[in-house]
Motif scaffolding. Sequence first.
Motif: not given
Length: 163
Positions: A34, A63, A66, A69
């Motif tokens: 990421c 995240c 997630y 995203r």
Amino acid sequence: MSEPTLRDAFWELPLDQLTRAEWEALCDGCGRCCLHKIEDADTGEIEDTNVACKLLDCSTAQCSDYRNRKAFVPDCLRLTLSIVEDVPWLPTTCAYRRRAAGRKLPDWHYLISGEREAVVRAGVSVAGRVISEDDAGPLEHHIVEWGPPKQTVTVGFAATEED
């Protein structure tokens, strides 16, 4: 909604035999995928930065959204079996990369150690070591070399870390 059932030692199976839930559970949560990378247009060389996607929680390397995203980061790459061997910037420590190459998971992987924090102690996680893209400025100012994981050596009943 109940949690999906994961088979015993599923991480030892070939990647093409994993269920979707097992595939997702294989991730060690380091957060390195990421982070923004810089690719040299002439050589194709890829350099790591310590600049995190705006959705990555910089303190936990998780995240923050997630499931959704792609709606917020359209170029977020969904790692799949069909591309895992073709993504040159995955770290050598990545569980997907290791398993695709037929290698075992390292001792610090939570599926082996039983501890999510082992990835942090091994120095593999980016938790607490990155800055959000919203605050970073030019990527060229944030090039880093992450280095190899710390080795954990068991002495008697105590584990110590070696660099």
